[in-house]
Design a protein around this motif. Structure first.
Motif, short mmCIF file in Angstrom:
data_model
loop_
_atom_site.label_atom_id
_atom_site.label_comp_id
_atom_site.label_asym_id
_atom_site.label_seq_id
_atom_site.Cartn_x
_atom_site.Cartn_y
_atom_site.Cartn_z
N PHE A 467 0.83 -1.20 0.00
CA PHE A 467 0.00 0.00 0.00
C PHE A 467 0.87 1.25 0.00
O PHE A 467 0.61 2.21 -0.74
CB PHE A 467 -0.92 -0.02 1.22
N TYR A 471 1.73 4.88 -3.32
CA TYR A 471 1.60 6.34 -3.22
C TYR A 471 2.98 6.99 -3.10
O TYR A 471 3.63 6.89 -2.06
CB TYR A 471 0.77 6.71 -2.00
N VAL A 500 -2.10 12.82 0.50
CA VAL A 500 -2.61 11.64 1.19
C VAL A 500 -2.83 12.01 2.65
O VAL A 500 -1.87 12.39 3.35
CB VAL A 500 -1.66 10.44 1.08
N TRP A 520 -11.93 14.76 -0.54
CA TRP A 520 -11.14 13.59 -0.18
C TRP A 520 -11.84 12.30 -0.58
O TRP A 520 -13.05 12.16 -0.39
CB TRP A 520 -10.85 13.58 1.32
N GLN A 521 -11.05 11.36 -1.09
CA GLN A 521 -11.56 10.04 -1.44
C GLN A 521 -10.87 9.01 -0.55
O GLN A 521 -9.65 8.83 -0.62
CB GLN A 521 -11.27 9.73 -2.91
N ASP A 523 -9.40 5.67 0.62
CA ASP A 523 -8.89 4.48 -0.04
C ASP A 523 -9.16 3.26 0.85
O ASP A 523 -8.51 3.08 1.87
CB ASP A 523 -7.39 4.60 -0.31
N ARG A 524 -10.10 2.45 0.46
CA ARG A 524 -10.50 1.30 1.27
C ARG A 524 -9.68 0.06 0.95
O ARG A 524 -9.98 -1.03 1.45
CB ARG A 524 -12.00 1.05 1.10
N ALA A 525 -8.63 0.22 0.15
CA ALA A 525 -7.72 -0.90 -0.10
C ALA A 525 -6.74 -1.09 1.05
O ALA A 525 -6.11 -2.15 1.15
CB ALA A 525 -6.95 -0.67 -1.40
N ALA A 547 -6.83 8.70 2.88
CA ALA A 547 -7.68 9.33 1.87
C ALA A 547 -6.82 10.21 0.98
O ALA A 547 -5.76 10.71 1.39
CB ALA A 547 -8.77 10.17 2.54
N THR A 548 -7.26 10.38 -0.26
CA THR A 548 -6.46 11.13 -1.23
C THR A 548 -7.27 12.26 -1.86
O THR A 548 -8.50 12.21 -1.92
CB THR A 548 -5.95 10.21 -2.35
N SER A 551 -4.61 14.87 -8.32
CA SER A 551 -4.40 13.89 -9.39
C SER A 551 -2.99 14.04 -9.95
O SER A 551 -2.29 14.99 -9.71
CB SER A 551 -5.43 14.11 -10.50
#
Length: 551
Positions: A467, A471, A500, A520-521, A523-525, A547-548, A551
């Motif tokens: 993970f 990034y 991040v 913010w998105q 990241d559930r990975a 969260a990110t 782009s």
């Protein structure tokens, strides 16, 4: 087929990015305790080669191998008697070359531990130096006449206890030893000594190593005038460099280490490294009072690439408040440098025991280590969640532990053999009696046991390192504090146009997360659980959120 084959990417990472070390994950191997290949109870280089697929499966960028040079082994390799050879206990130079080749095939770089501040008293240099006061190497070590009453020339103390001076009846002088009496300190004021040690570095660079971990890098020079150290106020004492039972902590070590002349030598050392492509260096700075200042100096103006930071190797519990303060200190005072963070190594109690962490807490702190600005260093067995082993006095090997037992039990508890298999003798480390006993509680956490369990600590480390690598912000990005208290820490890592946001619940109680302004998105990975509520995300106990934006 090995049980690790599916995890190993056979396409080697042959990058020559000169900054590969920024944000890298380094895996420390203590060779005596990693894998015994010949049945003598001691790990060796061939054993490391055999276990390199395990290392590669973690996704780490490099290994750091603790000393394997010729040595009487009184300090288990940190007392070097030949800098240019492998001790037969560990194998041969051919074995070392094979190790480098295999590691590179697996995309893993090789960093070796370089011990330059001192040698063994069995080193030919010291034997010649002590033979007279006018031989060619007479000034290669720190010699001094006694005071008129026969006592040592000053009040300097050894980290291993007692005076830092030892009388030599052959030369009729005292010699300096910051560690064991059998580890005399080299005299870096001698140009010949400095030149010889730079040539030692070239020897290993020519054999293909990718960098050096420099042991006790601030101990190279001692004050030329041999002035006494002043006393240190009790309120300023800490056990970052030596255990609290050691009177070493009673002095302010102004003159026996961290001398200004070292700054030029580190530039000269870096110039040698720069003759080769994509080489790195990380210095171990043993400095309790002025550590941040020294770190700033040593990692700037063309000296070391990074410093091995001791703040998270200390006994103090790493609350969110404390880690935020440590990061603020580094960001403020070492802005142009780079830190190398570690929780555990071969010299301290394993952090799972030191901080009394349960499995969930161990995972959240691992994720935090892998998210901080800096390079991360993992110690063998950390990926298995190993605790500190109890080693009874009769099995003790460490001279440090023998000296200060029972209040300080030494370093053997973190050096016990690596457990590989639960169904083999000695956890699969050796077919015969190991040099230190294998901890029975470690066997059930063996690598083969954890490999097949998706929820194991081992597989968590694999996921979290993977993970992190997804990034660039977590590797090389800047650091920006957001919020901290004793049980919570959040910050932003920024690289290019991508931010991040990292949030860590450092307690067993649920915690609502206040997201920074922005789109913010989450990241559930990431290998953590996040609950969604009407007011925003919530972290159950010992969980993290990433969260990110951008782009």
């Amino acid at each position: 087929m090995s049980f690790l084959d599916p995890w190993v990417d056979q396409k080697p990472d042959l990058t020559t990015d000169p900054d590969w070390w920024r944000g890298a994950v380094i895996y420390q191997i203590y060779p005596r305790s990693y894998q015994d290949s010949n049945g003598d109870g001691v790990g060796d280089l061939s054993g490391i080669i055999h276990r390199l697929p395990h290392v590669a499966s973690l996704g780490v960028d490099a290994i750091w191998i603790s000393p394997f040079y010729r040595s009487p082994m009184l300090d288990f390799g940190y007392d070097v008697s030949d800098f240019r050879d492998v001790d037969p206990l560990f194998g041969s130079l051919g074995d070392f070359d094979a190790l480098v080749q295999r590691a590179h095939e697996l995309g893993v770089k090789v960093i070796v531990d370089l011990v330059l501040s001192h040698t063994s008293d069995q080193h030919p240099w010291f034997k010649e130096s002590r033979s007279s006061r006018d031989n060619p190497k007479a000034d290669w070590y720190v010699w001094a006449d006694p005071k008129p009453d026969g006592t040592p020339p000053n009040n300097w103390l050894s980290i291993f206890g007692g005076s830092a001076w030892e009388w030599d009846g052959q030369r009729m002088q005292y010699y300096l030893h910051n560690f064991l009496t059998q580890q005399p300190d080299l005299n870096f004021h001698s140009e010949e000594v400095r030149k010889e040690l730079l040539d030692v570095a070239r020897f290993w660079l020519d054999r293909g190593v990718d960098g050096f971990r420099l042991d006790t890098v601030n101990f190279y020079f001692a004050d030329a005038q041999l002035r006494d150290n002043p006393p240190l106020a009790e309120s300023e004492r800490n056990d970052n460099t030596a255990p609290s039972v050691n009177p070493y902590n009673y002095q302010d070590h102004l003159y026996d280490k961290t001398q200004p002349e070292n700054l030029q030598f580190l530039k000269d050392f870096r110039a040698v490294l720069d003759e080769y492509p994509a080489i790195t260096s990380v210095g171990e700075i043993g400095e309790s009072q002025r550590g941040t200042q020294v770190q700033a100096q040593y990692t700037s103006e063309g000296r070391l690439h990074m410093a091995y930071d001791f703040d998270l190797l200390a006994n103090a519990y790493p609350s969110g408040t404390r880690i935020a303060a440590v990061m603020d200190k580094i960001e403020t005072h070492v802005a142009n440098g780079w830190a190398c963070w570690a929780y555990s190594n071969h010299d301290v109690v394993r952090h799972t025991s030191r901080w009394n962490l349960g499995p969930e807490a161990h995972r959240i702190y691992a994720a935090l280590l892998l998210s901080l600005k800096g390079t991360a260093c993992l110690y063998q067995g950390e990926e298995l969640g190993l605790t500190e082993a109890y080693v009874p006095f009769e099995d003790l090997q460490d001279p440090y532990g023998k000296r200060f037992w029972p209040k300080f039990k030494g370093r053997d508890g973190c050096r016990t053999p690596m457990p590989w298999a639960a169904d083999r003798a000695n956890g699969g480390f050796s077919d015969n009696k190991p040099w230190l006993p294998v901890a029975m509680e470690h066997v059930q956490s063996a690598a083969e046991v954890q490999h097949g369990d998706p929820g194991s600590m081992l597989n968590f480390y694999r996921e979290m390192i993977g993970f992190r690598k997804a990034y660039p912000a977590l590797l090389k990005g800047s650091y920006h504090a957001v919020e901290a208290d004793d049980t919570y820490l959040s910050f932003i890592r920024r690289h290019g146009n991508v931010d991040v946001f990292c949030a860590f619940n450092l307690s067993g109680e649920p915690r609502d997360v206040k997201m920074p302004d922005g789109a913010w998105q989450i990241d559930r990975a990431a290998p953590f659980t996040i609950e969604d509520t009407e007011t925003g995300p919530r972290l159950p106990g010992w969980q993290a959120l990433f969260a990110t934006t951008g782009s």
